[in-house]
Scaffold this motif. Sequence first.
Motif, PDB file in Angstrom:
ATOM      1  N   THR A 267       0.903  -1.291  -0.168  1.00  0.00           N
ATOM      2  CA  THR A 267      -0.166   0.112  -0.023  1.00  0.00           C
ATOM      3  C   THR A 267       0.957   1.290   0.081  1.00  0.00           C
ATOM      4  O   THR A 267       0.677   2.191  -0.644  1.00  0.00           O
ATOM      5  CB  THR A 267      -1.026  -0.246   1.148  1.00  0.00           C
ATOM      6  OG1 THR A 267      -1.867  -1.300   1.415  1.00  0.00           O
ATOM      7  CG2 THR A 267      -2.003   1.066   1.198  1.00  0.00           C
ATOM      8  N   GLU A 289     -10.135  -4.499   1.105  1.00  0.00           N
ATOM      9  CA  GLU A 289      -9.200  -4.167   2.264  1.00  0.00           C
ATOM     10  C   GLU A 289     -10.016  -4.207   3.396  1.00  0.00           C
ATOM     11  O   GLU A 289     -11.167  -3.732   3.311  1.00  0.00           O
ATOM     12  CB  GLU A 289      -8.142  -3.135   2.063  1.00  0.00           C
ATOM     13  CG  GLU A 289      -7.053  -3.490   0.863  1.00  0.00           C
ATOM     14  CD  GLU A 289      -6.116  -4.809   1.286  1.00  0.00           C
ATOM     15  OE1 GLU A 289      -5.660  -5.044   2.325  1.00  0.00           O
ATOM     16  OE2 GLU A 289      -6.006  -5.632   0.229  1.00  0.00           O
ATOM     17  N   GLU A 293      -8.462   0.240   6.818  1.00  0.00           N
ATOM     18  CA  GLU A 293      -7.225   0.775   5.927  1.00  0.00           C
ATOM     19  C   GLU A 293      -7.873   1.832   4.920  1.00  0.00           C
ATOM     20  O   GLU A 293      -7.367   2.545   4.379  1.00  0.00           O
ATOM     21  CB  GLU A 293      -6.803  -0.264   5.107  1.00  0.00           C
ATOM     22  CG  GLU A 293      -5.403  -0.892   5.683  1.00  0.00           C
ATOM     23  CD  GLU A 293      -5.038  -1.754   4.987  1.00  0.00           C
ATOM     24  OE1 GLU A 293      -4.871  -1.845   3.724  1.00  0.00           O
ATOM     25  OE2 GLU A 293      -4.677  -2.992   5.460  1.00  0.00           O
ATOM     26  N   ASP A 356      -5.721  -2.096  -5.564  1.00  0.00           N
ATOM     27  CA  ASP A 356      -5.199  -2.811  -4.213  1.00  0.00           C
ATOM     28  C   ASP A 356      -6.353  -3.444  -3.349  1.00  0.00           C
ATOM     29  O   ASP A 356      -7.186  -2.694  -2.951  1.00  0.00           O
ATOM     30  CB  ASP A 356      -4.473  -1.782  -3.412  1.00  0.00           C
ATOM     31  CG  ASP A 356      -3.964  -2.205  -2.189  1.00  0.00           C
ATOM     32  OD1 ASP A 356      -3.449  -3.340  -2.145  1.00  0.00           O
ATOM     33  OD2 ASP A 356      -3.587  -1.297  -1.266  1.00  0.00           O
TER      34      ASP A 356
HETATM   35 MG    MG Z   1      -2.191  -3.105   2.107  1.00  0.00          MG
END
Ligand code: MG
Length: 614
Positions: A267, A289, A293, A356
């Motif tokens: 990240t 995620e 986060e 991500d």
């Molecule tokens: Mg991460």
Amino acid sequence: MKDAQITARVAGVRDDIVTLRLETDEQGQFYPLIKNEVVYICPTRTPADGRQEYLQAEVLRVRHGEADVQVFENTRGVAIGDPVRQSGQMLSVTLGPGLLGQVYDGLQNPLEIIASQHGFFLPRGLQVEGIDSQKQWAFQPGVKVGARLKAGDPVGHVQEGRFKHKIMVPFNQMGEVEITWIQEATFTVDTPVARIRDHRGKEHELTMQQRWPVRIPVCQPLLAQRFSERCYPEQPLLTSIRLIDTFFPVAKGGTACIPGPFGAGKTVLQSLISRFSDVDIVVIVACGERAGEVVETITEFPALPDPKGGTLMDRTIIICNTSSMPVAAREASIYTGITLSEYYRQMGYNVLVIADSTSRWAQAMRETSGRLEEIPGEEAFPAYLDSSVRTLYERAGLIRNNEGEYGSLTLIGTVSPAGGNFEEPVTQSTLRTVKTFLGLSADRAYKRAYPAVDPLISWSRYLDQLSNWYGENLGEGWVKDVKQMHQLLVQGEDVQQMMQVTGEEGVTLDDFLTYNRAQCLDQVYLQQDAFDDVDASTSMQRQQTFFKLLKRCLYEHPHLDDKDKTREHFTRLTGLFRNLNYSREGSPDFKRYWNEIHQLNHFPLPVATETDSQ
Ligand code: MG
Ligand code: ADP
């Protein structure tokens, strides 16, 4: 959707997969329902406030008289026999001015509006417009009445922040159209700004927005009709991260993957890339995620100053799905992000998409596939995992648009394999597709060697593919030199392995030199301090200067006749180079360290150092 016809009824519910029984029309035929079409399930049990809910769902599979759909919401209270209304549309997003700076969920609901009106989570069965329909934009026509245009040609533009946002003829418009009316004024996105007559003589109104199905590339019809053209990437995406730009470059319009175990720095690396890369627009897909986060991304990112001026958020779109949101919405979010990116690429911008993590996306696919009882492949991922990954990364690329301008979409995805095992299916499928592999290692992260990309497992096919660019911009020897330095890292590792068995005494002075050279290269060039103002970003020009100097230092140093002298020399060199990394060009410190490095190696000092003239 409220008055759309009821064409099916719920026949079974299994988590977020709902089976529908199709109704028949007057002729006794089943209503046609197509794959990826959006339908709305209307539960007869209404919530306490009596509001009729419309649960959005996407058709996954159609059989004779039956269909399976995945619902983008919780299916609590959905009952057998509940009516289903057909939208006649595929899962789509709204394209138009006002997308930049937004934070959306996977279905383009703006999270800020949801948060202000409903608390952080959207009540079930509600959708919010993706583009603010109150905001006004000053439309500047670019063509006159009588102009003959085709899909993707601009009719005018508005100013969206610092970007000229083109308003284009809808991408699915067939054949040539003629402008029959166009006006200049300040409007909301849903006000007609122009009228076109299509090749059948029928008139349509154009507004500043259009809908587009997320599973179909925006450029597809334009490429098929040869209005736009797909090109080979020819330039690197400069990230200002030395290890990437010099050793494992990514092309503008290329693909890369960053696999790494939890906590290895995926990240952080991605946010560095999105902050410093030489692109116009960044789209971040925070896919599944942990909620904490994601909240961090939303609250911290917008405030970060943009190295190009303003804040980063002015040129960023964030698509956000936490692991607490429904699986299907998580799976869709990546397509939503890519579609918005393709829209800006079509205007001629360089767009970077950061996903991500793609593991969460693949896991969403696995859950859905499991509920559909499809035949599972490796580790229960669907057998089509490979082709889904490929189709996704194929949406990256360099495009020459209708006006001959170039726009690129670079796609960088992280993969978070359980336990850092790169042999698992998602990492393997991704590695078969992408052209840059930046493998993070827990070991390097543990030693705080950031960015924790392991140079011995990572690779980039672009170093060779872009060799023309390197030759023209960094000199003919660049690629060869980079490969030589990479080879040094490999040899250094070999010596280190040997020394672990035999100790320092067991290796020759030559090997010991190799080891020290490799260590120095690693410490002063590969490693980069993300939290230092100067070191965090190194321009390509500075990389070139440093790389050349370092290479010279590693091979043209004074004769070192024993291991102690060797160790001592390289310790000093490493220290000086690190300080140089922290010094701004032209500063007194910079000159001092530059000179000391030259003196240490007995290099003659140029009258004016190379950097003075920059
Ligand atoms: Mg991460
Ligand atoms: P991942 O996404 O792989 O789980 P993160 O990117 O969240 O890991 O990184 C975990 C921690 O490692 C960060 O909070 C930070 O403390 C440290 N870290 C990662 N990359 C760097 C870096 N480039 N420089 C300094 N610290 C870093």
